[in-house]
Write a protein that holds these residues in place. Structure first.
Motif, PDB file in Angstrom:
ATOM      1  N   LYS A   1       6.223  -9.422   2.791  1.00 35.66           N
ATOM      2  CA  LYS A   1       5.415  -8.561   3.639  1.00 35.66           C
ATOM      3  C   LYS A   1       5.402  -7.136   3.090  1.00 35.66           C
ATOM      4  CE  LYS A   1       5.512  -6.683   8.373  1.00 35.66           C
ATOM      5  NZ  LYS A   1       6.098  -5.372   8.080  1.00 35.66           N
ATOM      6  N   GLY A   2       4.201  -6.551   3.043  1.00 38.14           N
ATOM      7  CA  GLY A   2       4.058  -5.156   2.656  1.00 38.14           C
ATOM      8  C   GLY A   2       3.732  -4.308   3.861  1.00 38.14           C
ATOM      9  N   ASP A   3       2.636  -3.543   3.790  1.00 41.00           N
ATOM     10  CA  ASP A   3       2.275  -2.611   4.860  1.00 41.00           C
ATOM     11  C   ASP A   3       1.307  -3.223   5.872  1.00 41.00           C
ATOM     12  OD1 ASP A   3       3.608  -0.033   4.176  1.00 41.00           O
ATOM     13  OD2 ASP A   3       2.526  -0.347   2.307  1.00 41.00           O
ATOM     14  N   LEU A   4       1.642  -4.369   6.381  1.00 40.96           N
ATOM     15  CA  LEU A   4       0.851  -4.952   7.452  1.00 40.96           C
ATOM     16  C   LEU A   4       1.759  -5.304   8.614  1.00 40.96           C
ATOM     17  CD1 LEU A   4      -0.202  -8.610   6.454  1.00 40.96           C
ATOM     18  CD2 LEU A   4       1.669  -7.358   5.418  1.00 40.96           C
ATOM     19  N   HIS A   5       1.176  -5.382   9.795  1.00 42.11           N
ATOM     20  CA  HIS A   5       1.977  -5.654  10.980  1.00 42.11           C
ATOM     21  C   HIS A   5       2.554  -7.069  10.924  1.00 42.11           C
ATOM     22  CE1 HIS A   5      -0.384  -2.171  12.326  1.00 42.11           C
ATOM     23  NE2 HIS A   5       0.613  -1.954  13.162  1.00 42.11           N
TER      24      HIS A   5
ATOM     25  N   ILE B   1       8.863  -0.237  -3.638  1.00 40.77           N
ATOM     26  CA  ILE B   1      10.075   0.194  -4.335  1.00 40.77           C
ATOM     27  C   ILE B   1      11.131  -0.907  -4.415  1.00 40.77           C
ATOM     28  CG2 ILE B   1      11.184   1.212  -2.288  1.00 40.77           C
ATOM     29  CD1 ILE B   1      12.132   3.477  -4.228  1.00 40.77           C
ATOM     30  N   GLY B   2      11.239  -1.726  -3.334  1.00 42.93           N
ATOM     31  CA  GLY B   2      12.193  -2.833  -3.407  1.00 42.93           C
ATOM     32  C   GLY B   2      11.814  -3.822  -4.485  1.00 42.93           C
ATOM     33  N   ALA B   3      10.493  -4.082  -4.603  1.00 38.62           N
ATOM     34  CA  ALA B   3      10.013  -4.979  -5.649  1.00 38.62           C
ATOM     35  C   ALA B   3      10.279  -4.389  -7.031  1.00 38.62           C
ATOM     36  CB  ALA B   3       8.526  -5.239  -5.459  1.00 38.62           C
ATOM     37  N   LYS B   4      10.110  -3.085  -7.148  1.00 48.90           N
ATOM     38  CA  LYS B   4      10.376  -2.432  -8.435  1.00 48.90           C
ATOM     39  C   LYS B   4      11.846  -2.583  -8.828  1.00 48.90           C
ATOM     40  CE  LYS B   4      10.029   1.884 -11.050  1.00 48.90           C
ATOM     41  NZ  LYS B   4      11.365   1.747 -11.641  1.00 48.90           N
ATOM     42  N   GLN B   5      12.724  -2.373  -7.868  1.00 47.46           N
ATOM     43  CA  GLN B   5      14.148  -2.508  -8.173  1.00 47.46           C
ATOM     44  C   GLN B   5      14.493  -3.944  -8.576  1.00 47.46           C
ATOM     45  OE1 GLN B   5      16.715  -0.874  -5.173  1.00 47.46           O
ATOM     46  NE2 GLN B   5      16.137   1.226  -5.660  1.00 47.46           N
ATOM     47  N   ALA B   6      13.881  -4.917  -7.875  1.00 43.22           N
ATOM     48  CA  ALA B   6      14.111  -6.313  -8.242  1.00 43.22           C
ATOM     49  C   ALA B   6      13.544  -6.605  -9.626  1.00 43.22           C
ATOM     50  CB  ALA B   6      13.477  -7.233  -7.198  1.00 43.22           C
ATOM     51  N   PHE B   7      12.408  -6.010  -9.932  1.00 46.45           N
ATOM     52  CA  PHE B   7      11.812  -6.144 -11.261  1.00 46.45           C
ATOM     53  C   PHE B   7      12.739  -5.536 -12.315  1.00 46.45           C
ATOM     54  CE2 PHE B   7       9.336  -4.179 -14.673  1.00 46.45           C
ATOM     55  CZ  PHE B   7       8.616  -5.260 -15.158  1.00 46.45           C
ATOM     56  N   ASP B   8      13.257  -4.341 -12.036  1.00 44.17           N
ATOM     57  CA  ASP B   8      14.157  -3.664 -12.973  1.00 44.17           C
ATOM     58  C   ASP B   8      15.432  -4.480 -13.217  1.00 44.17           C
ATOM     59  OD1 ASP B   8      12.372  -1.578 -13.216  1.00 44.17           O
ATOM     60  OD2 ASP B   8      13.406  -0.279 -11.776  1.00 44.17           O
ATOM     61  N   GLN B   9      15.828  -5.262 -12.201  1.00 44.40           N
ATOM     62  CA  GLN B   9      17.017  -6.113 -12.336  1.00 44.40           C
ATOM     63  C   GLN B   9      16.699  -7.416 -13.070  1.00 44.40           C
ATOM     64  OE1 GLN B   9      20.260  -5.835 -11.088  1.00 44.40           O
ATOM     65  NE2 GLN B   9      20.125  -3.938  -9.919  1.00 44.40           N
TER      66      GLN B   9
ATOM     67  N   GLN C   1       0.791  -1.228   0.000  1.00 44.75           N
ATOM     68  CA  GLN C   1       0.000   0.000   0.000  1.00 44.75           C
ATOM     69  C   GLN C   1       0.828   1.286   0.000  1.00 44.75           C
ATOM     70  OE1 GLN C   1      -3.006  -2.080  -0.494  1.00 44.75           O
ATOM     71  NE2 GLN C   1      -3.709  -0.133   0.246  1.00 44.75           N
ATOM     72  N   SER C   2       2.144   1.189  -0.092  1.00 47.20           N
ATOM     73  CA  SER C   2       2.964   2.399  -0.034  1.00 47.20           C
ATOM     74  C   SER C   2       4.201   2.239  -0.898  1.00 47.20           C
ATOM     75  CB  SER C   2       3.401   2.671   1.417  1.00 47.20           C
ATOM     76  OG  SER C   2       4.312   1.676   1.841  1.00 47.20           O
ATOM     77  N   ALA C   3       4.849   3.366  -1.153  1.00 48.92           N
ATOM     78  CA  ALA C   3       6.079   3.330  -1.943  1.00 48.92           C
ATOM     79  C   ALA C   3       7.134   2.465  -1.279  1.00 48.92           C
ATOM     80  CB  ALA C   3       6.604   4.749  -2.154  1.00 48.92           C
ATOM     81  N   SER C   4       7.228   2.553   0.062  1.00 45.61           N
ATOM     82  CA  SER C   4       8.259   1.792   0.764  1.00 45.61           C
ATOM     83  C   SER C   4       8.083   0.287   0.592  1.00 45.61           C
ATOM     84  CB  SER C   4       8.265   2.151   2.253  1.00 45.61           C
ATOM     85  OG  SER C   4       7.057   1.768   2.871  1.00 45.61           O
ATOM     86  N   SER C   5       6.841  -0.173   0.437  1.00 41.57           N
ATOM     87  CA  SER C   5       6.613  -1.604   0.272  1.00 41.57           C
ATOM     88  C   SER C   5       6.701  -2.053  -1.178  1.00 41.57           C
ATOM     89  CB  SER C   5       5.229  -1.984   0.830  1.00 41.57           C
ATOM     90  OG  SER C   5       4.195  -1.449   0.026  1.00 41.57           O
TER      91      SER C   5
ATOM     92  N   GLU D   1       0.509   4.276  -6.121  1.00 37.17           N
ATOM     93  CA  GLU D   1       1.893   4.245  -5.647  1.00 37.17           C
ATOM     94  C   GLU D   1       2.849   3.790  -6.752  1.00 37.17           C
ATOM     95  OE1 GLU D   1       2.962   5.519  -2.959  1.00 37.17           O
ATOM     96  OE2 GLU D   1       1.004   5.922  -2.072  1.00 37.17           O
ATOM     97  N   ALA D   2       2.412   2.844  -7.561  1.00 41.20           N
ATOM     98  CA  ALA D   2       3.254   2.403  -8.678  1.00 41.20           C
ATOM     99  C   ALA D   2       3.426   3.525  -9.696  1.00 41.20           C
ATOM    100  CB  ALA D   2       2.634   1.173  -9.338  1.00 41.20           C
ATOM    101  N   ASN D   3       2.358   4.251  -9.980  1.00 37.76           N
ATOM    102  CA  ASN D   3       2.454   5.386 -10.898  1.00 37.76           C
ATOM    103  C   ASN D   3       3.397   6.452 -10.365  1.00 37.76           C
ATOM    104  OD1 ASN D   3       0.710   4.339 -12.830  1.00 37.76           O
ATOM    105  ND2 ASN D   3      -1.120   5.251 -11.905  1.00 37.76           N
ATOM    106  N   ASN D   4       3.353   6.672  -9.053  1.00 38.22           N
ATOM    107  CA  ASN D   4       4.256   7.653  -8.435  1.00 38.22           C
ATOM    108  C   ASN D   4       5.721   7.258  -8.621  1.00 38.22           C
ATOM    109  OD1 ASN D   4       2.117   9.229  -7.562  1.00 38.22           O
ATOM    110  ND2 ASN D   4       2.091   8.377  -5.495  1.00 38.22           N
TER     111      ASN D   4
END
Length: 310
Positions: free
Chosen positions: A109-113, A44-52, A38-42, A69-72
């Motif tokens: 894990k994303g934005d959950l406890h 962005i790591g996936a995006k970088q792994a995708f880009d790799q 639900q957030s950029a922090s959750s 968040e993905a569009n951002n």
């Protein structure tokens, strides 16, 4: 308020290139189910792994927020699966069941406890658990990008039994071998190198060392060892352990309980800008128990490690 002089610059944390390169050798991209992304922090790591070129994402959460968040991040995710979930519990269960049913290779894990996330991991209905004990490990590398050290359970097992510690030791050795350490050197941590009846961790370390030497091939073991003797060859030599096969050159550290493991890993992160790739093993797929406080390189390194160990 002045900066704590012990804490290093976390912007200097880097994901080790050798770990990324090893992950890229997989012929097939890993499918990663991201629970409540639900957030950029959750994301962005996936995006970088995708880009790799490492992963194919599956997003679980509120569709409009995920797309926003993905569009951002200027990430076009229109070709990738989004499974709608309205709250943390639902997202955790859906993502876990996706992995349990064989539709994804890694659970993240994303934005959950963390407690909600782990309940989804162990819930029988999600079909993710196996008969194996869940164990956690961090592979922590310095900001030079060089090879680092594997630290056992810092997040799951609070006071592991002797049986669990044996499982942990076996898993640490397997993981180290998969990332290229042909004959791992593994130390059992305590506060002293002397076995003492009034210090339980020294007794446990001695028993584990003897057991490991008899039961795990192509690896070296030593313990009990205090931290200085594990990481410093100079300290080991001064204390008469210069010929020890592990002292001062360990590839892995088995900790006696969660407090020492958690403290050790956070010390390496905050005092030396270490990159902590964390993973939970023992379920059908590797589980990434990432924190919102984790720097992006640590998330990327965790995904890379999971794709190697899956």
């Amino acid at each position: 308020m002045s900066k704590n002089p012990f804490i290093t610059d976390q912007t200097k944390v880097i994901a080790p290139s050798f770990l990324l390169d090893l992950a890229k050798k997989n012929k097939k991209k890993a499918k990663v189910a991201i629970a409540y992304s639900q957030s950029a922090s959750s994301i962005i790591g996936a995006k970088q792994a995708f880009d790799q070129g490492l992963i194919e994402p599956i997003f679980v959460g509120k569709k409009s927020i995920i797309e926003r968040e993905a569009n951002n991040l200027e990430w076009d995710i229109s070709n990738y699966r989004i499974v709608v979930a309205e709250n943390e519990e639902e997202a955790g269960d859906i993502a876990a069941s996706i992995c349990g049913n064989g539709e994804a290779d890694i659970l993240m894990k994303g934005d959950l406890h963390s407690d909600i996330f782990m309940r989804s991991v162990i819930a029988r209905k999600n079909n993710l658990r196996t008969k194996n004990k869940l164990v956690h490990q961090f592979y922590i590398t310095p900001n030079t990008g060089r090879k680092g050290i594997m630290i056992s359970d810092a997040a799951v097992n609070i006071k592991p039994s002797e049986s669990t510690l044996k499982t942990v030791t076996e898993q640490v050795c397997k993981s180290l071998k998969k990332i290229g350490v042909k004959s791992p050197k593994v130390a059992f941590l305590s506060a002293s190198e002397t076995v003492m009846s009034n210090m339980e961790s020294t007794l446990i370390a001695e028993k584990l060392k003897l057991w490991a030497r008899d039961n795990i091939q192509h690896a070296s073991f030593s313990g009990p060892l205090a931290l200085d003797l594990i990481v410093s060859k100079e300290a080991a030599t001064k204390k008469g352990l210069g010929n020890d096969p592990v002292a001062g050159q360990a590839d892995g550290i088995i900790v006696p309980e969660i407090v020492s493991g958690n403290t050790l890993y956070k010390s390496l992160v905050y005092f030396s800008s270490g990159c902590a790739a964390g993973i939970v093993l023992g379920a059908k797929v590797p589980v990434l128990l990432t924190s919102r406080a984790d720097p992006t390189p640590a998330r990327l390194a965790s995904i890379a490690l999971a794709s190697i160990l899956k």
